[in-house]
Design an enzyme around this catalytic site. Sequence first.
Site, mmCIF file in Angstrom:
data_model
loop_
_atom_site.group_PDB
_atom_site.id
_atom_site.type_symbol
_atom_site.label_atom_id
_atom_site.label_comp_id
_atom_site.label_asym_id
_atom_site.label_seq_id
_atom_site.Cartn_x
_atom_site.Cartn_y
_atom_site.Cartn_z
ATOM 1 N N ASP A 34 108.646 82.866 37.313
ATOM 2 C CA ASP A 34 109.490 83.458 38.363
ATOM 3 C C ASP A 34 110.382 84.558 37.777
ATOM 4 O O ASP A 34 110.435 85.684 38.299
ATOM 5 C CB ASP A 34 110.336 82.331 38.979
ATOM 6 C CG ASP A 34 110.984 82.707 40.301
ATOM 7 O OD1 ASP A 34 110.741 83.824 40.794
ATOM 8 O OD2 ASP A 34 111.732 81.870 40.834
ATOM 9 N N GLY A 119 105.666 73.896 34.428
ATOM 10 C CA GLY A 119 106.709 74.235 33.467
ATOM 11 C C GLY A 119 107.919 73.342 33.673
ATOM 12 O O GLY A 119 107.829 72.124 33.481
#
Length: 179
Positions: A34, A119
């Site tokens: 992100d 993650g």
Amino acid sequence: MHRIRVYQGDITQLAVDAIVNAANSALNGGGGVDGAIHRAAGPQLMEACLTLNGCPTGQVKMTHGFELPARYVLHAVGPIWQGGDHGEADLLASCYRNAMTMAAAEQFQSIAFPAISCGVYRFPPDQAVDIAVRETVKALASNENLEDVVFCCFDEAMAERYRQKLHVPQGGSEGEGSA
Ligand code: AR6
């Protein structure tokens, strides 16, 4: 002919119709993929995201790619792993399904996925790879336009999981999937 391939590297470098982001439900940026996508796309991406009123877990919202080589970003919100009995598998499957539905609606020819939830959201990677491959293969069966589906992995271990699942020769940096 449909192609599924594994690519090890940075998803922000890929010149595809859409890259998928592993976002949070506020769509307000963060770390991991992100953060990398926001850095590469430039500040207009954040401005666009903040007009979307967030995104529920399992859902996907679309923006332009701005300074990315990719034309669009599909912001998918994966589940945070909480042991497996909180609907995590269904929610992750829903991310892939919704992204593939959006790709079909937009008539995209190429799309790249990161390993959503693998993650900081701590989804077990083997299970996540099973879900990612299952849902994309299923969706591809009814999509005539999508020619290139890329599973983009930052690290070698994750890339190898996809290659095994897709029966791509070991160590190959890229290849055809046959799942
Ligand atoms: N290209 C491709 N894959 C990447 C890249 C990159 N540039 N960078 C990391 N990865 P994560 P999540 C891999 O933590 O678990 C954010 O703060 C990484 O190695 O990015 O869904 C959001 O705002 C891993 O395999 O996403 C959310 O709050 C995979 O991308 C939260 O993290 C996903 O790791 C979402 O967590």
